[in-house]
Design a protein around this motif. Structure first.
Motif, mmCIF file in Angstrom:
data_model
loop_
_atom_site.group_PDB
_atom_site.id
_atom_site.type_symbol
_atom_site.label_atom_id
_atom_site.label_comp_id
_atom_site.label_asym_id
_atom_site.label_seq_id
_atom_site.Cartn_x
_atom_site.Cartn_y
_atom_site.Cartn_z
ATOM 1 N N ARG A 104 0.799 -1.226 0.000
ATOM 2 C CA ARG A 104 0.000 0.000 0.000
ATOM 3 C C ARG A 104 0.831 1.275 0.000
ATOM 4 N NH1 ARG A 104 -5.226 -1.511 0.582
ATOM 5 N NH2 ARG A 104 -5.587 -3.463 1.712
ATOM 6 N N PHE A 105 0.282 2.277 -0.665
ATOM 7 C CA PHE A 105 0.866 3.617 -0.713
ATOM 8 C C PHE A 105 -0.237 4.578 -0.276
ATOM 9 C CE2 PHE A 105 2.808 0.885 -3.701
ATOM 10 C CZ PHE A 105 4.152 1.201 -3.699
ATOM 11 N N GLU A 106 0.194 5.657 0.343
ATOM 12 C CA GLU A 106 -0.782 6.675 0.727
ATOM 13 C C GLU A 106 -1.494 7.178 -0.541
ATOM 14 O OE1 GLU A 106 -0.155 10.806 2.854
ATOM 15 O OE2 GLU A 106 1.307 9.270 3.492
ATOM 16 N N TRP A 107 -2.783 7.455 -0.435
ATOM 17 C CA TRP A 107 -3.513 7.989 -1.596
ATOM 18 C C TRP A 107 -2.880 9.322 -2.026
ATOM 19 C CZ3 TRP A 107 -9.459 7.034 -2.107
ATOM 20 C CH2 TRP A 107 -9.712 5.659 -1.953
ATOM 21 N N GLY A 108 -2.684 9.457 -3.307
ATOM 22 C CA GLY A 108 -2.014 10.662 -3.832
ATOM 23 C C GLY A 108 -0.582 10.347 -4.239
ATOM 24 N N ARG A 109 -0.067 9.231 -3.736
ATOM 25 C CA ARG A 109 1.302 8.801 -4.076
ATOM 26 C C ARG A 109 1.267 7.792 -5.217
ATOM 27 N NH1 ARG A 109 3.962 10.029 1.207
ATOM 28 N NH2 ARG A 109 4.170 12.226 0.605
ATOM 29 N N PRO A 110 2.337 7.748 -6.005
ATOM 30 C CA PRO A 110 2.413 6.718 -7.056
ATOM 31 C C PRO A 110 2.944 5.400 -6.493
ATOM 32 C CG PRO A 110 4.360 8.094 -7.126
ATOM 33 C CD PRO A 110 3.499 8.658 -6.016
ATOM 34 N N VAL A 111 2.759 4.342 -7.232
ATOM 35 C CA VAL A 111 3.479 3.090 -6.968
ATOM 36 C C VAL A 111 4.901 3.340 -7.459
ATOM 37 C CG1 VAL A 111 3.654 0.651 -7.613
ATOM 38 C CG2 VAL A 111 1.395 1.710 -7.272
ATOM 39 N N THR A 112 5.899 2.983 -6.644
ATOM 40 C CA THR A 112 7.277 3.283 -7.043
ATOM 41 C C THR A 112 7.999 2.027 -7.525
ATOM 42 O OG1 THR A 112 8.125 2.872 -4.827
ATOM 43 C CG2 THR A 112 7.439 5.135 -5.318
ATOM 44 N N PRO A 113 8.961 2.209 -8.443
ATOM 45 C CA PRO A 113 9.753 1.059 -8.893
ATOM 46 C C PRO A 113 10.519 0.426 -7.738
ATOM 47 C CG PRO A 113 10.483 3.111 -9.974
ATOM 48 C CD PRO A 113 9.286 3.458 -9.155
ATOM 49 N N GLU A 114 10.943 1.249 -6.784
ATOM 50 C CA GLU A 114 11.704 0.722 -5.635
ATOM 51 C C GLU A 114 10.842 -0.252 -4.842
ATOM 52 O OE1 GLU A 114 11.320 4.017 -6.275
ATOM 53 O OE2 GLU A 114 13.314 4.455 -7.067
ATOM 54 N N ALA A 115 9.587 0.126 -4.628
ATOM 55 C CA ALA A 115 8.698 -0.742 -3.842
ATOM 56 C C ALA A 115 8.406 -2.040 -4.599
ATOM 57 C CB ALA A 115 7.395 -0.009 -3.531
ATOM 58 N N VAL A 116 8.314 -1.944 -5.924
ATOM 59 C CA VAL A 116 8.062 -3.141 -6.728
ATOM 60 C C VAL A 116 9.261 -4.076 -6.602
ATOM 61 C CG1 VAL A 116 7.715 -3.995 -9.087
ATOM 62 C CG2 VAL A 116 6.486 -1.951 -8.306
ATOM 63 N N GLU A 117 10.451 -3.486 -6.734
ATOM 64 C CA GLU A 117 11.685 -4.275 -6.630
ATOM 65 C C GLU A 117 11.765 -4.964 -5.272
ATOM 66 O OE1 GLU A 117 15.278 -3.021 -8.360
ATOM 67 O OE2 GLU A 117 15.540 -5.165 -7.928
ATOM 68 N N LYS A 118 11.484 -4.200 -4.224
ATOM 69 C CA LYS A 118 11.589 -4.742 -2.858
ATOM 70 C C LYS A 118 10.603 -5.905 -2.653
ATOM 71 C CE LYS A 118 11.423 -3.264 1.917
ATOM 72 N NZ LYS A 118 10.611 -2.456 2.782
ATOM 73 N N ALA A 119 9.371 -5.687 -3.084
ATOM 74 C CA ALA A 119 8.352 -6.723 -2.857
ATOM 75 C C ALA A 119 8.684 -7.991 -3.648
ATOM 76 C CB ALA A 119 6.978 -6.200 -3.261
#
Ligand SMILES: Cc1ncc(COP(=O)(O)O)c(C=O)c1O
Length: 357
Positions: A104-119
């Motif tokens: 999850r990301f706070e509403w208003g924030r994008p999904v980030t490549p870093e978070a995708v990589e980490k997950a």
């Protein structure tokens, strides 16, 4: 009374499209349908920049979004969630009986490549879902950068919802490595709702072939087998497909580059109009959608009154979605819209609330 739609879908439909929908009916097992189907899917491949299979489903987008889960999620799915529609896709994934986590990301924030990589580096997932353009918050996540990360995870199905973005900007499905790209047509395609387009890469079809519980109506393999005959597994929404045929002609007449530029211009125009009047944009800077603008109600406007008065003046206006309803509002600028359309809306807003002039 007819209201001109400035909500983020459905959006106004051009009279040529409505006329195309009145084309006399044909049978879907007739050669006339196969010709229509073949022409539409091959033109769609040009818009989507893909050699993958392109399928036509008679459903709203969530039908296929559920189908993608049933066909492509095996071990566990990472649902990237930054708004109401991505939250709902996570819920749908669980309701399909699949193992899944919401990142999850706070509403208003994008999904980030870093978070995708980490997950995905955890090795827990064989599939992921991403909503490119979160219509609830007006946030466009960085698809190209996320696609770059996805290249390191070739066994993870890359399932992308481009419901409110496809055709408004260049989304090269193959170059991005998207396994299944899904979009309804009532938003940036400016068609009446009821048809959903989706792609399936070779990898996606292989994954589906090994999957149990695909069901029937959205079984990717059923679509593939029918597509070989320029057809669909069950009776399609033929009138909508005529409408798509006409809209694709109109799109190529405008030119794809021109269409993308028009959407960029309209987005800049709406953002400028709002920020020069003291409204803050809801998305993080740099991630504002190109098809709708979501603004914080920083001027403390009575949005319920504005919506009601605009409706009386013949305009449908959106006062926010889900948990940010009332604190934000959204203006759509997608499909066939022009600056003149937006000027009509802005003049109507000023006539109702002269303090916003
Ligand atoms: C990004 C996104 N995904 C999915 C949906 C759901 O589409 P449908 O209502 O056509 O199932 C919407 C609808 O607004 C949307 O904006």
């Amino acid at each position: 009374m007819y209201k001109k739609l400035f909500i983020p879908g459905p959006v106004p439909v051009h009279p040529d499209i409505l006329a195309a929908m009145a084309t006399p009916m044909i049978g879907h097992r007739m050669k006339e349908y196969a010709e229509l189907h073949g022409r539409v899917t091959s033109r769609l491949k040009q818009v989507l920049l893909t050699q993958s299979k392109v399928f036509l489903a008679t459903s709203s987008a969530f039908g296929v979004m559920e189908g993608a889960i049933r066909n492509l999620v095996g071990k566990r799915c990472a649902n990237f969630c930054n708004g109401a529609f991505s939250d709902k896709w996570h819920d749908v994934t669980l309701r399909c009986g699949k193992q899944a986590d919401a990142i999850r990301f706070e509403w208003g924030r994008p999904v980030t490549p870093e978070a995708v990589e980490k997950a995905l580096s955890t090795g827990n997932y064989d599939s992921m879902t991403l909503i490119h353009n979160e219509t609830s918050t007006g946030v466009m996540s960085p698809l190209r950068e996320i696609a770059d990360v996805m290249r390191s995870f070739p066994d993870v199905m890359f399932i992308v919802d481009t419901v409110s973005s496809m055709s408004a900007l260049k989304i090269p499905v193959d170059a991005l490595g998207i396994d299944s790209c899904i979009f309804g047509v009532q938003k940036a395609f400016a068609l009446p709702p009821g048809l959903t387009v989706f792609t399936a890469s070779e990898r996606a079809l292989r994954r589906a072939a090994a999957m149990e519980g695909r069901g029937y109506y959205f079984d990717y393999l059923e679509f593939d087998a029918s597509d070989a005959k320029d057809n669909t597994p069950s009776t399609p929404c033929i009138s909508q497909i005529y409408a798509m045929d006409r809209q694709l002609e109109r799109m190529f007449a405008e030119g794809l580059e021109t269409r993308w530029e028009r959407h960029r211009d309209l987005a800049g125009y709406v953002r400028g109009w709002l920020t020069s009047r003291g409204f803050e944009l809801f998305p993080d800077a740099g991630y504002e959608s190109l098809t709708l603008t979501c603004a914080r109600n920083t001027r403390g406007v009575d949005l319920a009154v504005l919506k009601k008065r605009l409706a009386e003046a013949g305009f449908a206006f959106d006062d926010g979605y889900g948990k940010i309803k009332g604190q934000t509002f959204r203006i759509a600028h997608m499909g066939d819209m022009t600056k003149n359309d937006l000027d009509d809306l802005f003049s109507a807003i000023i006539a109702i609330m002269p303090e916003l002039a």
